[in-house]
Design an enzyme around this catalytic site. Structure first.
Site, PDB file in Angstrom:
ATOM      1  N   HIS A  12      -7.703   5.882   9.852  1.00  0.00           N
ATOM      2  CA  HIS A  12      -6.304   4.904   9.648  1.00  0.00           C
ATOM      3  C   HIS A  12      -6.912   4.799   8.311  1.00  0.00           C
ATOM      4  CE1 HIS A  12      -2.500   2.222  10.052  1.00  0.00           C
ATOM      5  NE2 HIS A  12      -2.437   2.243   8.871  1.00  0.00           N
ATOM      6  N   GLN A  49      -5.553   2.480  18.119  1.00  0.00           N
ATOM      7  CA  GLN A  49      -6.433   2.439  17.491  1.00  0.00           C
ATOM      8  C   GLN A  49      -7.305   1.561  17.574  1.00  0.00           C
ATOM      9  OE1 GLN A  49      -3.788   3.968  13.948  1.00  0.00           O
ATOM     10  NE2 GLN A  49      -5.273   1.995  13.207  1.00  0.00           N
ATOM     11  N   ASN A 106       0.564  -1.041   0.555  1.00  0.00           N
ATOM     12  CA  ASN A 106      -0.062  -0.233  -0.508  1.00  0.00           C
ATOM     13  C   ASN A 106       1.116   1.760  -0.072  1.00  0.00           C
ATOM     14  OD1 ASN A 106       0.989   0.053   2.228  1.00  0.00           O
ATOM     15  ND2 ASN A 106      -1.025  -0.580   3.839  1.00  0.00           N
ATOM     16  N   ARG A 141       3.203   6.183  11.985  1.00  0.00           N
ATOM     17  CA  ARG A 141       2.662   5.306  13.080  1.00  0.00           C
ATOM     18  C   ARG A 141       2.314   6.940  14.530  1.00  0.00           C
ATOM     19  NH1 ARG A 141       1.346   2.047  10.219  1.00  0.00           N
ATOM     20  NH2 ARG A 141       1.401  -0.782  10.617  1.00  0.00           N
TER      21      ARG A 141
HETATM   22  P1  NAI Z   1      10.419   0.901   4.355  1.00  0.00           P
HETATM   23  O1  NAI Z   1      11.121  -0.565   5.270  1.00  0.00           O
HETATM   24  O2  NAI Z   1      10.647   0.801   2.508  1.00  0.00           O
HETATM   25  O3  NAI Z   1      11.316   2.174   4.560  1.00  0.00           O
HETATM   26  C1  NAI Z   1      11.538   2.625   6.185  1.00  0.00           C
HETATM   27  C2  NAI Z   1      12.391   3.531   6.060  1.00  0.00           C
HETATM   28  O4  NAI Z   1      12.879   3.957   7.454  1.00  0.00           O
HETATM   29  C3  NAI Z   1      14.084   2.831   5.378  1.00  0.00           C
HETATM   30  O5  NAI Z   1      15.010   3.543   4.346  1.00  0.00           O
HETATM   31  C4  NAI Z   1      14.652   2.990   7.233  1.00  0.00           C
HETATM   32  O6  NAI Z   1      16.137   2.645   6.808  1.00  0.00           O
HETATM   33  C5  NAI Z   1      14.139   4.064   7.376  1.00  0.00           C
HETATM   34  N1  NAI Z   1      14.203   4.292   9.122  1.00  0.00           N
HETATM   35  C6  NAI Z   1      13.826   3.552   9.585  1.00  0.00           C
HETATM   36  N2  NAI Z   1      14.352   4.684  11.034  1.00  0.00           N
HETATM   37  C7  NAI Z   1      15.138   5.399  10.698  1.00  0.00           C
HETATM   38  C8  NAI Z   1      14.828   6.647  11.896  1.00  0.00           C
HETATM   39  N3  NAI Z   1      15.286   6.264  13.122  1.00  0.00           N
HETATM   40  N4  NAI Z   1      14.901   7.884  10.745  1.00  0.00           N
HETATM   41  C9  NAI Z   1      14.585   7.392   9.994  1.00  0.00           C
HETATM   42  N5  NAI Z   1      14.669   6.571   8.974  1.00  0.00           N
HETATM   43  C10 NAI Z   1      14.600   5.700  10.059  1.00  0.00           C
HETATM   44  O7  NAI Z   1       8.571   0.820   4.177  1.00  0.00           O
HETATM   45  P2  NAI Z   1       7.470   1.402   3.694  1.00  0.00           P
HETATM   46  O8  NAI Z   1       6.767   0.919   3.152  1.00  0.00           O
HETATM   47  O9  NAI Z   1       8.685   2.963   3.769  1.00  0.00           O
HETATM   48  O10 NAI Z   1       7.293   2.139   5.179  1.00  0.00           O
HETATM   49  C11 NAI Z   1       7.599   3.038   5.983  1.00  0.00           C
HETATM   50  C12 NAI Z   1       6.522   2.724   7.667  1.00  0.00           C
HETATM   51  O11 NAI Z   1       5.322   3.514   7.173  1.00  0.00           O
HETATM   52  C13 NAI Z   1       5.935   1.846   7.643  1.00  0.00           C
HETATM   53  O12 NAI Z   1       6.969   0.743   8.532  1.00  0.00           O
HETATM   54  C14 NAI Z   1       4.598   1.541   8.790  1.00  0.00           C
HETATM   55  O13 NAI Z   1       5.116   2.110  10.152  1.00  0.00           O
HETATM   56  C15 NAI Z   1       4.032   2.527   7.551  1.00  0.00           C
HETATM   57  N6  NAI Z   1       2.637   3.151   6.890  1.00  0.00           N
HETATM   58  C16 NAI Z   1       1.258   2.587   6.904  1.00  0.00           C
HETATM   59  C17 NAI Z   1       0.872   3.292   6.254  1.00  0.00           C
HETATM   60  C18 NAI Z   1      -0.847   3.628   7.085  1.00  0.00           C
HETATM   61  O14 NAI Z   1      -1.927   2.790   6.190  1.00  0.00           O
HETATM   62  N7  NAI Z   1      -0.964   4.884   7.182  1.00  0.00           N
HETATM   63  C19 NAI Z   1       0.356   2.100   5.182  1.00  0.00           C
HETATM   64  C20 NAI Z   1       2.078   1.265   5.186  1.00  0.00           C
HETATM   65  C21 NAI Z   1       2.574   1.466   5.981  1.00  0.00           C
END
Ligand code: NAI
Length: 362
Positions: A309, A285, A117, A256
């Protein structure tokens, strides 16, 4: 095998829209298939409070599946009760609702449908920025209320063009957000992440990496959070960090809720340190009725672009994460466990990578 599926209920909307796959009524479209494989499926939305259906069913469950939208919190206590539990599957992205350390101690696998997503969330992020910066919500509310007062809205309405926009995290979502923002002609696109972008992609987007989070925040007019919730991001945006942001900046968080401290954000909106805050993620949530993010407003009576959400659960996304869950279950049922590597959060008692949130990008 017994599979417990925790989803929100579609209620009366089930009749309008059979494509609402992520609901207790439609069960990710998986009931027939799961039963045809000889397994039992129990579905519930009752997940919180004492003696919830989830608490009762988890005791002999082999697999628990839940969405981040209506998360069944798989706490250490619940894991201790779940003697047969072997696999937790997230129908979506972000598995912070599972106590990953406790899962590792029991060698419970945690998998999610990576990438399912990310485009939906990236669109929501850009929309939320526009809604906040252009001051759309009060303008629309005014019209519905039968009023017409242009100045009341224009006094807190700006352009995205010419602003410095920064993302905390430049993974799948963060990258897509920057790509979508580039055509708006921002002054600069900045990012902070332990993992730099591929140099070619960085150049194409026209983004610049900043090595210190505080340094980046001090320059940005608009900040978006796109990093997972884990030990070093929990409560990261507290009063102190928000005070390092440019006064009057906008903050968008679809990652989050627990990455931001609820009351510190609401106080920053009230004081003008933040001009606006928007996103769709909360903790817990569903959000309590009196959660400060529901009603917070800046001094212009604006600056709030919160939704439930919804960003990652468009109907298009629901098809993708339902299919992804089926693929994970197929791998598990076959005994091959030949999962897509990017879907694995923890397995065989260990994190799939060094730390949750440091996964490989695609
Ligand atoms: P991803 O794994 O592709 O990217 C996450 C990035 O965050 C990585 O590049 C990682 O190195 C970086 N990261 C980790 N800790 C960090 C920090 N302390 N400071 C800076 N960068 C940091 O994940 P993606 O697919 O981009 O998703 C990110 C988050 O978005 C998910 O973990 C989830 O919590 C949230 N999400 C929310 C959704 C919603 O419906 N609102 C749906 C999909 C994801």
């Amino acid at each position: 095998m017994k599979i417990v599926l925790v989803l929100y209920s579609a209620g009366s909307h089930a009749i309008d829209e059979p494509m609402l796959l992520g609901t207790t009524e439609n069960e990710l479209g998986l009931r027939k298939w799961i039963e045809s494989q000889g397994h039992e499926l129990v579905t519930t939305s009752d997940k919180d409070g004492e003696d919830s259906e989830l608490d009762r069913q988890i005791v002999d469950a082999d697999i628990v599946i839940t969405t981040p939208f209506h998360p069944g919190y798989i706490t250490r206590e619940r894991i201790a009760k779940a003697k047969n539990l072997k696999l937790c599957v997230t129908a979506g992205v972000g598995s912070d609702h599972v106590d990953l350390a406790a899962a590792n101690e029991r060698k419970i696998g945690v998998l999610e449908v990576t990438g399912s997503n990310v485009q939906s969330v990236a669109e929501h992020v850009v929309m939320t920025m526009l809604v906040l910066v252009r001051n759309f919500v009060p303008a629309h509310e005014q019209i519905v209320a039968g009023e017409w007062d242009v100045a009341a809205v224009a006094k807190d309405s700006y352009d995205i063009e010419g602003k410095v926009i920064a993302t905390v995290g430049v993974g799948r979502i963060g990258t897509r957000v920057l790509q979508r923002l580039a055509p708006f002609n921002p002054k600069e696109l900045l990012y902070y992440d332990y993992q730099p972008l591929d140099p070619q992609l960085e150049k194409e987007i026209g983004a610049r990496r900043v090595e210190s989070l505080e340094e980046m925040l001090a320059q940005a007019d608009i900040v978006t959070i796109n990093a997972p919730l884990h030990e070093s991001t929990r409560g990261l945006f507290n009063k102190e960090l928000i005070s390092k942001m440019k006064r009057g900046a906008w903050l968008v968080n679809t990652a989050r809720g627990a990455i931001c401290v609820d009351q510190d954000v609401a106080d920053a909106i009230a004081s003008g340190q933040l001009r606006g805050y928007g996103g769709d993620v909360w903790y817990p949530q569903p959000a309590p009725k009196d959660h400060p993010w529901r009603t917070m407003r800046n001094k212009y009576g604006a600056g709030n672009a919160m939704t439930p959400h919804i960003s990652g659960t468009s109907l298009d996304a629901q098809v993708r994460y339902a299919n992804g869950v089926k693929n994970i279950l197929e791998s598990y049922f076959s005994g091959k466990n030949d999962y897509r590597p990017e879907d694995i959060i923890v397995i065989d008692g260990d994190y799939a990578t060094k730390a949750y949130g440091q996964r490989t990008k695609k």
